[in-house]
Write a protein that holds these residues in place. Structure first.
Motif, mmCIF file in Angstrom:
data_model
loop_
_atom_site.group_PDB
_atom_site.id
_atom_site.type_symbol
_atom_site.label_atom_id
_atom_site.label_comp_id
_atom_site.label_asym_id
_atom_site.label_seq_id
_atom_site.Cartn_x
_atom_site.Cartn_y
_atom_site.Cartn_z
ATOM 1 N N MET A 83 41.294 40.616 40.243
ATOM 2 C CA MET A 83 41.002 41.497 39.114
ATOM 3 C C MET A 83 42.184 42.430 38.835
ATOM 4 N N LYS A 84 42.953 42.747 39.877
ATOM 5 C CA LYS A 84 44.117 43.615 39.686
ATOM 6 C C LYS A 84 45.222 42.929 38.886
ATOM 7 N N LYS A 85 45.148 41.591 38.766
ATOM 8 C CA LYS A 85 46.159 40.859 38.001
ATOM 9 C C LYS A 85 45.877 40.884 36.502
ATOM 10 N N CYS A 86 44.683 41.324 36.122
ATOM 11 C CA CYS A 86 44.372 41.456 34.698
ATOM 12 C C CYS A 86 45.162 42.629 34.111
ATOM 13 N N LYS A 87 45.523 42.526 32.843
ATOM 14 C CA LYS A 87 46.251 43.617 32.197
ATOM 15 C C LYS A 87 45.397 44.874 32.139
ATOM 16 N N LYS A 88 44.096 44.691 31.900
ATOM 17 C CA LYS A 88 43.189 45.830 31.843
ATOM 18 C C LYS A 88 41.798 45.359 32.237
ATOM 19 N N THR A 89 41.094 46.204 32.995
ATOM 20 C CA THR A 89 39.725 45.878 33.412
ATOM 21 C C THR A 89 38.806 47.058 33.123
ATOM 22 N N THR A 90 37.529 46.837 33.370
ATOM 23 C CA THR A 90 36.531 47.905 33.168
ATOM 24 C C THR A 90 36.319 48.744 34.430
ATOM 25 N N PHE A 91 37.124 48.508 35.460
ATOM 26 C CA PHE A 91 36.883 49.136 36.767
ATOM 27 C C PHE A 91 36.917 50.662 36.698
ATOM 28 N N GLU A 92 37.909 51.217 35.999
ATOM 29 C CA GLU A 92 38.019 52.677 35.931
ATOM 30 C C GLU A 92 36.986 53.279 34.989
#
Length: 411
Positions: A83-92
């Motif tokens: 998931m850290k390889k995605c440009k942007k995630t919903t994690f934050e």
């Protein structure tokens, strides 16, 4: 209903466990595989759960992790490597939620604007073990999100529980104790109890001299100590190996006895007690022979020096005491190892020795049956004389026999 998740693998600190689910784009094929248990080495140790995702054209996943909150405590949730390889995630924007009161960790993470590029780890959850036992780790409300962001509910696929076992206390589950502050008499001493990992231990029992304390959430316990010298501090807690250490408590200062250099027999002298900085020490207990005195604000007392060596001691709470021996010049002094003048065994046993007393059942010195029959038995004296005479007679007989044999040989 909240949109939530799926899990493909769980790994432990000691033994690995994986739960794998392979999902085709049409979501018709699933594969589940489990291996053994996850172990935490000891109480206070960590168990790490890794959740993996496999499939094609997936944006992410979501799930609840259920656990026994009496055995485990969730301490952190991290975004997985894929998931850290995605440009942007919903994690934050939608961070994970940890609820240790209910024993639930809620996780959801989607890759925005693109599908996840590969299969692998989506979340890492760390637990710390609270006590000996076995906790279930169960996935609930599991979802995969397809390329359109629509949830694929696959929770019926996950059957059974994964367990985390907490082992018995081991050597590396021992406690250690440190002194945070405090140096001398009357200071507030703060002690900190830590696990071998360096984490504060709450609720540990701390024994200091005759006091029992318990550590707070920071692992600390504090006490005002009115004591000097070395002392032991011990810490213990259930499921941990106890520990102890020695610490030193410094005095507030030193006392010093000051007396005149020349002292004559019968002089009334001034005895002064001072601190190490030479200022007068009031309230000091001064002991001389069987007498005790207390100094006033001048740190001084008066004393009439008599015969013999005089030992003086000074003590005050919180201070290191002092001792000194003095003796007066001139005159006959009892205690100088000389039996002289009018000294005798009665007036100065130390110089003249112990008196010989008639009636103590010991026949000694110049005592005889005539001058002290109570100590020297007359009958015993008579038998002594008889024994001496008998010995002389035996010697005479032996000599006579020897002489007789020599005469016969000469013939």
């Amino acid at each position: 209903m909240e949109q939530k998740y799926i899990m493909l693998g769980i790994f432990g600190v000691i033994l690995m466990l994986s739960v794998g689910i392979v999902v085709s784009e049409n979501a018709k094929e699933y594969k589940i595989e489990t291996v053994s248990e996850i172990l935490s080495e000891h109480v206070g140790g960590e168990a790490v759960i890794r959740i993996n995702m496999s499939g094609e054209n997936l944006l992410g996943t979501g799930f609840d992790v259920l656990f026994d909150n009496e055995i485990l405590e969730a301490i952190s949730v991290e975004e997985g490597s894929i998931m850290k390889k995605c440009k942007k995630t919903t994690f934050e924007a939608l961070p994970p939620e940890i609820n240790n009161t209910k024993g639930i960790v809620t996780f959801q993470d989607l890759c925005l604007g693109e599908a996840v590029s590969e299969n692998g780890n989506v979340a890492v959850i760390k637990f710390t073990s609270k006590k000996i036992g076995k906790s279930y780790i169960k996935l609930n409300n599991t979802y995969l999100f397809d390329k359109n962001g629509d949830p694929i509910n696959i929770s019926p696929v996950l059957a059974g529980n994964v367990f985390v076992s907490v082992g018995h206390p081991m050597y590396n589950a021992s406690l250690k104790i440190e002194k945070v502050s405090g140096e001398k008499y009357g200071d507030v001493f703060v002690f900190k109890v830590l696990s071998v990992e360096g984490k504060p231990v709450e609720g540990a029992k701390v024994k200091i001299l005759n006091n029992v304390l318990y550590t707070d959430t920071n692992g600390t316990a504090e006490i005002i100590l009115k004591h000097t010298g070395n002392f032991e501090v011990a810490a213990e807690k259930e499921n941990y190996t106890s520990c102890s250490d020695m610490f030193n408590l410094q005095p507030l200062g030193n006392l010093k006895i000051i007396v005149p250099e020349d002292i004559n027999l019968g002089d009334e002298i001034s005895i002064k007690i001072a601190y190490s900085n030479e200022t007068p020490a009031g309230g000091v207990k001064v002991s001389i022979k069987d007498e005790s005195f207390v100094t006033d604000e001048t740190g001084e007392i008066k004393y009439n020096i008599g015969k013999g060596v005089v030992k003086i001691s000074a003590e005050k709470e919180g201070y290191k005491g002092d001792e000194k021996e003095i003796f007066a010049k001139g005159g006959i002094v009892c205690g100088d190892k000389k039996c002289e003048g009018n000294e005798n065994c009665k007036t100065c046993e130390e110089d003249c020795g112990k008196c010989i007393v008639c009636g103590d059942k010991k026949c000694e010195g110049n005592e005889t049956a005539q001058n002290c029959p109570g100590d020297c038995d007359s009958s015993s004296s008579m038998w002594t004389i008889i024994a001496v005479i008998a010995a002389i007679v035996v010697i005479i007989l032996i000599v006579a026999i020897i002489m007789s044999k020599k005469k016969k040989q000469n013939r």
